[in-house]
Design a protein around this motif. Structure first.
Motif, PDB file in Angstrom:
ATOM      1  N   ALA A 267       0.898  -1.164   0.000  1.00 29.10           N
ATOM      2  CA  ALA A 267       0.000   0.000   0.000  1.00 29.10           C
ATOM      3  C   ALA A 267       0.933   1.209   0.000  1.00 29.10           C
ATOM      4  CB  ALA A 267      -0.896  -0.014   1.227  1.00 29.10           C
ATOM      5  N   THR A 268       0.981   1.941  -1.090  1.00 28.05           N
ATOM      6  CA  THR A 268       2.049   2.906  -1.331  1.00 28.05           C
ATOM      7  C   THR A 268       1.810   4.280  -0.719  1.00 28.05           C
ATOM      8  OG1 THR A 268       1.055   3.638  -3.420  1.00 28.05           O
ATOM      9  CG2 THR A 268       2.590   1.770  -3.520  1.00 28.05           C
ATOM     10  N   THR A 269       2.899   5.030  -0.631  1.00 32.76           N
ATOM     11  CA  THR A 269       2.819   6.412  -0.174  1.00 32.76           C
ATOM     12  C   THR A 269       1.936   7.238  -1.108  1.00 32.76           C
ATOM     13  OG1 THR A 269       5.026   6.278   0.817  1.00 32.76           O
ATOM     14  CG2 THR A 269       4.185   8.476   0.358  1.00 32.76           C
ATOM     15  N   ALA A 270       2.010   6.965  -2.417  1.00 32.42           N
ATOM     16  CA  ALA A 270       1.178   7.707  -3.370  1.00 32.42           C
ATOM     17  C   ALA A 270      -0.305   7.494  -3.077  1.00 32.42           C
ATOM     18  CB  ALA A 270       1.501   7.270  -4.799  1.00 32.42           C
ATOM     19  N   LEU A 271      -0.686   6.288  -2.699  1.00 32.06           N
ATOM     20  CA  LEU A 271      -2.074   6.019  -2.342  1.00 32.06           C
ATOM     21  C   LEU A 271      -2.472   6.805  -1.102  1.00 32.06           C
ATOM     22  CD1 LEU A 271      -4.689   4.488  -2.862  1.00 32.06           C
ATOM     23  CD2 LEU A 271      -3.724   2.522  -1.637  1.00 32.06           C
ATOM     24  N   GLY A 272      -1.560   6.887  -0.144  1.00 35.40           N
ATOM     25  CA  GLY A 272      -1.818   7.690   1.044  1.00 35.40           C
ATOM     26  C   GLY A 272      -1.846   9.180   0.769  1.00 35.40           C
ATOM     27  N   THR A 273      -1.230   9.589  -0.345  1.00 37.77           N
ATOM     28  CA  THR A 273      -1.208  11.001  -0.719  1.00 37.77           C
ATOM     29  C   THR A 273      -2.538  11.436  -1.334  1.00 37.77           C
ATOM     30  OG1 THR A 273       1.192  10.961  -1.085  1.00 37.77           O
ATOM     31  CG2 THR A 273      -0.045  12.730  -2.157  1.00 37.77           C
ATOM     32  N   VAL A 274      -3.146  10.588  -2.164  1.00 35.07           N
ATOM     33  CA  VAL A 274      -4.372  10.996  -2.862  1.00 35.07           C
ATOM     34  C   VAL A 274      -5.649  10.693  -2.081  1.00 35.07           C
ATOM     35  CG1 VAL A 274      -3.301  10.714  -5.127  1.00 35.07           C
ATOM     36  CG2 VAL A 274      -4.627   8.828  -4.158  1.00 35.07           C
ATOM     37  N   GLU A 315       4.303   8.677   7.487  1.00 35.50           N
ATOM     38  CA  GLU A 315       4.894   7.695   6.589  1.00 35.50           C
ATOM     39  C   GLU A 315       6.327   7.394   6.966  1.00 35.50           C
ATOM     40  OE1 GLU A 315       7.484  10.710   5.406  1.00 35.50           O
ATOM     41  OE2 GLU A 315       5.422  10.802   6.087  1.00 35.50           O
ATOM     42  N   SER A 316       6.930   8.198   7.833  1.00 31.26           N
ATOM     43  CA  SER A 316       8.349   8.052   8.129  1.00 31.26           C
ATOM     44  C   SER A 316       8.604   6.930   9.117  1.00 31.26           C
ATOM     45  CB  SER A 316       8.915   9.367   8.676  1.00 31.26           C
ATOM     46  OG  SER A 316       8.364   9.645   9.946  1.00 31.26           O
ATOM     47  N   ALA A 317       9.799   6.369   9.029  1.00 33.56           N
ATOM     48  CA  ALA A 317      10.163   5.261   9.916  1.00 33.56           C
ATOM     49  C   ALA A 317      10.161   5.686  11.373  1.00 33.56           C
ATOM     50  CB  ALA A 317      11.536   4.729   9.514  1.00 33.56           C
ATOM     51  N   GLN A 318      10.443   6.957  11.621  1.00 31.79           N
ATOM     52  CA  GLN A 318      10.486   7.437  13.005  1.00 31.79           C
ATOM     53  C   GLN A 318       9.104   7.387  13.654  1.00 31.79           C
ATOM     54  OE1 GLN A 318      11.855   8.864  10.383  1.00 31.79           O
ATOM     55  NE2 GLN A 318      14.042   9.029  10.813  1.00 31.79           N
ATOM     56  N   SER A 319       8.063   7.274  12.869  1.00 32.64           N
ATOM     57  CA  SER A 319       6.701   7.242  13.409  1.00 32.64           C
ATOM     58  C   SER A 319       6.135   5.826  13.402  1.00 32.64           C
ATOM     59  CB  SER A 319       5.795   8.171  12.593  1.00 32.64           C
ATOM     60  OG  SER A 319       6.242   9.499  12.659  1.00 32.64           O
ATOM     61  N   ILE A 320       7.012   4.856  13.553  1.00 29.31           N
ATOM     62  CA  ILE A 320       6.588   3.470  13.478  1.00 29.31           C
ATOM     63  C   ILE A 320       5.560   3.129  14.551  1.00 29.31           C
ATOM     64  CG2 ILE A 320       8.442   2.540  14.941  1.00 29.31           C
ATOM     65  CD1 ILE A 320       7.162   0.995  11.674  1.00 29.31           C
ATOM     66  N   ARG A 321       5.647   3.754  15.692  1.00 33.08           N
ATOM     67  CA  ARG A 321       4.682   3.480  16.768  1.00 33.08           C
ATOM     68  C   ARG A 321       3.276   3.856  16.323  1.00 33.08           C
ATOM     69  NH1 ARG A 321       2.192   6.563  20.189  1.00 33.08           N
ATOM     70  NH2 ARG A 321       3.482   8.369  19.667  1.00 33.08           N
ATOM     71  N   ILE A 322       3.144   5.023  15.672  1.00 31.29           N
ATOM     72  CA  ILE A 322       1.834   5.464  15.185  1.00 31.29           C
ATOM     73  C   ILE A 322       1.321   4.496  14.125  1.00 31.29           C
ATOM     74  CG2 ILE A 322       0.614   7.326  13.987  1.00 31.29           C
ATOM     75  CD1 ILE A 322       2.644   9.263  15.210  1.00 31.29           C
ATOM     76  N   LEU A 323       2.220   4.051  13.259  1.00 28.74           N
ATOM     77  CA  LEU A 323       1.837   3.114  12.211  1.00 28.74           C
ATOM     78  C   LEU A 323       1.339   1.806  12.810  1.00 28.74           C
ATOM     79  CD1 LEU A 323       1.730   2.739   9.153  1.00 28.74           C
ATOM     80  CD2 LEU A 323       4.092   1.925   9.244  1.00 28.74           C
ATOM     81  N   LYS A 324       2.016   1.322  13.829  1.00 30.05           N
ATOM     82  CA  LYS A 324       1.583   0.090  14.501  1.00 30.05           C
ATOM     83  C   LYS A 324       0.189   0.260  15.097  1.00 30.05           C
ATOM     84  CE  LYS A 324       6.121  -1.837  15.729  1.00 30.05           C
ATOM     85  NZ  LYS A 324       7.043  -2.160  16.844  1.00 30.05           N
ATOM     86  N   GLU A 325      -0.042   1.418  15.704  1.00 27.52           N
ATOM     87  CA  GLU A 325      -1.358   1.668  16.297  1.00 27.52           C
ATOM     88  C   GLU A 325      -2.447   1.719  15.231  1.00 27.52           C
ATOM     89  OE1 GLU A 325      -0.807   5.243  18.503  1.00 27.52           O
ATOM     90  OE2 GLU A 325       0.324   4.270  20.114  1.00 27.52           O
ATOM     91  N   HIS A 326      -2.138   2.358  14.095  1.00 28.45           N
ATOM     92  CA  HIS A 326      -3.102   2.423  13.000  1.00 28.45           C
ATOM     93  C   HIS A 326      -3.461   1.030  12.511  1.00 28.45           C
ATOM     94  CE1 HIS A 326      -2.601   6.832  11.426  1.00 28.45           C
ATOM     95  NE2 HIS A 326      -3.035   6.767  12.660  1.00 28.45           N
TER      96      HIS A 326
END
Length: 344
Positions: A267-274, A315-326
């Protein structure tokens, strides 16, 4: 719905049927295929979503593709090229964050095969439990062999379009559809896990050309497939073209999952952009890979393939905690593993 049901049952359609399926896409058929794709993906991968650490190693490119913001003739692009030590520093940070695959992506011709082999060898020596994926464009078979011998595990090379006429409308004279395809088959024969892919809604794309893409994926049977919506970039000839559809992208993610149930599907960054929550919707529709950005913060905005790219937020690796929660909130889990393709 008849074609959607047939695809879910058989995992393949004729090229004409794929075109018909695309032209007649409805919310009902999209939801149906998303549910089927999610089910079949869970049978193979469970709730696991693999993360890859994306390192955009250079925005210098020898090509002049009409859709790309780092195209050779874009004088407004501030160029950069990471050193070996900078790349290893990104890997070190990523490893500490739990990444076990590093994806080195860059413009074509930025590095020689020998330079890449040297970097790959250093990464594999330091992190032997990690996979290295390259996404650096076209090389000769011999050059791909050098990088493979150094330890590269995977190679992502978007074929862009399986329609020869469409390919000519997206690329300048000197770039060849035939050479692009030659690269993909060379990579497979050399033992890479191979990924292809295309843009959804790129200029001059038709349902028929998308159907050719789906038929190619069915026949080539890649290990990975990266698709995302076309997003225009202000310094390209396609600056005023409409962006591709997030909804169609999600629909096609489901179709690809049903064509090849065990495929690794980002699931790409471009998809998250649009689209708001585009990547989460992509996961629900059959995707099982996300690639957070490990690139140096100082360079991320310079890798401007398209406008309005998200490059400093979640989208950044530094926000991996937020990504895990999502992912947890929608019923999935981020896993720290190499994330190789599984047998169906």
């Amino acid at each position: 719905m008849v074609l959607a049901q047939r695809l879910a049952e058989q995992g393949r359609l004729t090229q004409e049927e794929y075109a018909h399926l695309i032209r007649l896409r409805t919310d009902e058929s999209s939801m149906y295929l998303a549910g089927k794709a999610d089910h079949i993906r869970r049978e193979i991968y469970g709730r696991d979503v693999y993360i890859r650490g994306l390192i955009e190693i250079s925005n210098i490119c020898r090509n002049d593709c009409y859709y790309c913001g780092i195209r050779r003739s874009n004088t407004g692009c501030e160029r950069y090229r990471l050193t070996k030590q900078q790349i290893l520093g990104c890997c070190r940070e990523g490893y500490d964050l739990g990444f076990r695959t590093f994806v080195m992506q860059g413009g074509e011709g930025s590095y020689s095969a020998g330079e890449i082999a040297d970097i790959v060898g250093a990464v594999k020596e330091t992190y032997p439990d990690c996979a290295v994926t390259l996404s650096l464009g076209e090389y000769t078979r011999g050059e791909y062999k050098i990088m493979r011998s150094a330890g590269a595990d995977r190679y992502l090379l978007r074929h862009e379009t399986a329609d020869r006429e469409h390919y000519r409308k997206l690329h300048p004279f000197g770039m060849s559809y035939e050479n692009r395809m030659r690269c993909l088959y060379d990579l497979r024969e050399l033992g890479y896990q191979v990924g292809c892919g295309f843009m959804v809604g790129s200029p001059y794309q038709t349902a028929e050309s998308l159907a050719e893409d789906l038929k190619f994926i069915e026949e080539f049977s890649p290990d990975m497939c990266g698709i995302g919506p076309f997003i225009p970039q202000r310094d390209t000839p396609f600056w005023d073209m409409p962006a591709g559809s997030g909804e169609m992208t999600i629909f096609l993610l489901s179709v690809i999952r049903l064509i090849k149930p065990n495929i690794l599907l980002p699931a790409t960054t471009a998809l998250g952009t649009v689209m708001h929550n585009g990547r989460e919707q992509g996961i629900h529709a059959g995707a099982n890979v996300i690639m957070p950005n490990l690139s140096p913060l100082s360079e991320r905005k310079k890798y401007s393939l398209y406008d309005n790219k998200i490059c400093t937020g979640e989208e950044s690796a530094q926000s991996i905690r937020i990504l895990k929660e999502h992912m947890r909130s929608i019923g999935y889990q981020i896993v720290t593993a190499r994330g190789d393709i599984k047998k169906p």
